[in-house]
Write an enzyme that holds these catalytic residues in place. Structure first.
Site, mmCIF file in Angstrom:
data_model
loop_
_atom_site.group_PDB
_atom_site.id
_atom_site.type_symbol
_atom_site.label_atom_id
_atom_site.label_comp_id
_atom_site.label_asym_id
_atom_site.label_seq_id
_atom_site.Cartn_x
_atom_site.Cartn_y
_atom_site.Cartn_z
ATOM 1 C CD GLN A 167 49.656 -45.644 -51.266
ATOM 2 O OE1 GLN A 167 50.388 -45.175 -52.121
ATOM 3 N NE2 GLN A 167 48.635 -46.428 -51.564
ATOM 4 C CE LYS B 99 51.395 -45.346 -55.908
ATOM 5 N NZ LYS B 99 50.357 -45.122 -54.926
ATOM 6 C CG ASP C 275 46.689 -40.010 -56.088
ATOM 7 O OD1 ASP C 275 47.055 -40.834 -56.946
ATOM 8 O OD2 ASP C 275 46.875 -40.154 -54.870
#
Ligand code: NDP
Length: 288
Positions: free
Chosen positions: A97, A53, A120
Site C-alpha cells: 500500500q 481490500k 498492482d
C-alpha cells in the site's frame, strides 16, 4: 440534459460476481488464490483502503495475507519481506500500500516485487508490456476506468480522449489503454496551457489530478463521457472528485460519480489481477 451515471459500484459488483465463480472453480482444482497486503505505518487513508481490500478478498474467496508493519521498519527488513513473499507459493499477488513512509525507497520496494506477482501493475515489467501491447498485469485504476467505458458500450475507437494527469499509476497507463482501443489521445498535465480548450475537445475525458472540482462544467464538451478518478476530501469532510459533478452532468452524456465510480473498480481489478496471477502459476492460458 442530465448525463447517464456510470455506476462503478454496479460494474465492480458484476466483476466480483464473475470472479467468485472462477475462484470457486480454481479451488475445486486445488488452487487457492492468495493476495499479500503489506501496510506500513498508521496512515488512516491507507488503513481504510487495505481493510476494504481485505474485506473484498474474503467476500469473493481470495485468501488475504495481511502484513501490518510499524513505521520504523527499515528498507532491508521490507525488502526481506518482499523476497519471502516472492517465494511463498501460497501468495499469488503482492500489494504494497502506497505511499510508503519517507525514509523508505518506494521505487526499490516496488521493483523488488516479482513480475509474476505484481498485481498492482506498477513495476517495469508490467508497464513495459503495456507499452508493447503484450499480455501483462494492467494497473488497476486505469483498467477499471476502461472496464466502466466498456460496460456502458462507450467505444474509444475513433474518439478523441483527453487524459488529465500523467502519473505512472493512473494517467500514463490509461492513455496507453485508450490508444490500444484506437482513440486519439491527448495527455494534459500541470504545464498544459489552455486546459479548458484541450478538455473541450474530449469525447472521452478522464481526470486523475487530485484537485477538488478543478474541471468545471464549461470545460466539458456536450455529449462527452467523463471518467473522474480523483479522490479529494473537502474541508467539510466530503469526498469529491476532480470534476464538478453537478455542473458536468448537465453537459456530459455519461459521467462517473465520486465516490462510487473509479474507487470500487480499482479494488475489483486488483482481485481480477490476483485471479490471473493464480491461474498463471498453474499454466492456465489467460486473456489479459
Ligand atoms: P499524482 O499526484 O501522481 O499526479 C497528478 C497529476 O495531475 C500530475 O501528472 C500533475 O501534473 C497533474 N496536475 C496537477 N495539477 C494540475 C493542473 N492544475 N492541471 C492539469 N494537471 C495537473 O496523482 P495520482 O495519479 O496518483 O492520483 C490522481 C488522483 O486520483 C488523486 O486524487 C488520487 O487520490 C486519485 N486516485 C484514485 C484512485 C482510485 O482508486 N479511485 C487510485 C489512484 C489515484 P505534473 O505531472 O505536471 O505534475
Amino acid at each position: 440534459m442530465a448525463a447517464q451515471l456510470i455506476d462503478g459500484k454496479k460494474v465492480a459488483a458484476d466483476i466480483r460476481e464473475g470472479l467468485k465463480k472462477e475462484i470457486a472453480e480454481l479451488k475445486s482444482k486445488g488452487i487457492n488464490p492468495g493476495l499479500a497486503v503489506v501496510l506500513i505505518g498508521e496512515n488512516p487513508a491507507s488503513k481504510k483502503y487495505v481493510s476494504s481490500k481485505e474485506k473484498i478478498c474474503e467476500e469473493i474467496g481470495i485468501k488475504s495475507f495481511g502484513h501490518k508493519l510499524p513505521e520504523s521498519i527499515t528498507q532491508e527488513e521490507l525488502i526481506k519481506l518482499i523476497d519471502n513473499l516472492n517465494s511463498d507459493k501460497n501468495v499469488h499477488g503482492i500489494l504494497v500500500q502506497l505511499p510508503l513512509p519517507k525514509h523508505l525507497n518506494e521505487k526499490e520496494v516496488m521493483n523488488r516485487i516479482s513480475p509474476a506477482k505484481d498485481v498492482d501493475g506498477f513495476g517495469p515489467d508490467a508497464l513495459g508490456k503495456l507499452l508493447l501491447d503484450e499480455p501483462g498485469f494492467v494497473a488497476c485504476t486505469p483498467h477499471g476506468a476502461m472496464k466502466m467505458l466498456e460496460a456502458y458500450n462507450i467505444d474509444p475507437k475513433g474518439k478523441h480522449a483527453v487524459v488529465v494527469g500523467r502519473s505512472v499509476i493512473v494517467g500514463k497507463p490509461l492513455a496507453l489503454l485508450l490508444l490500444r482501443k484506437h482513440a486519439t489521445v491527448t495527455m494534459a498535465h500541470s504545464r498544459t496551457p489552455d486546459l479548458k480548450d484541450v478538455c473541450l475537445k474530449a469525447d472521452i475525458l478522464c481526470v486523475a489530478v487530485g484537485k477538488a472540482k478543478m474541471i468545471t462544467g464549461d470545460m466539458i464538451k456536450e455529449g462527452a463521457a467523463v471518467v473522474d478518478i480523483g479522490i479529494n476530501v473537502t474541508p467539510e469532510g466530503k469526498i469529491v472528485g476532480d470534476v464538478d459533478f453537478d455542473a458536468a452532468k448537465e453537459r456530459a452524456a455519461y459521467i462517473t460519480p465520486v465516490p462510487g465510480g473509479a474507487g470500487p473498480m480499482t479494488i475489483a481489478m486488483l482481485m481480477y489481477n490476483t485471479v490471473l496471477a493464480a491461474k498463471m502459476t498453474v499454466g492456465i492460458k489467460v486473456e489479459m
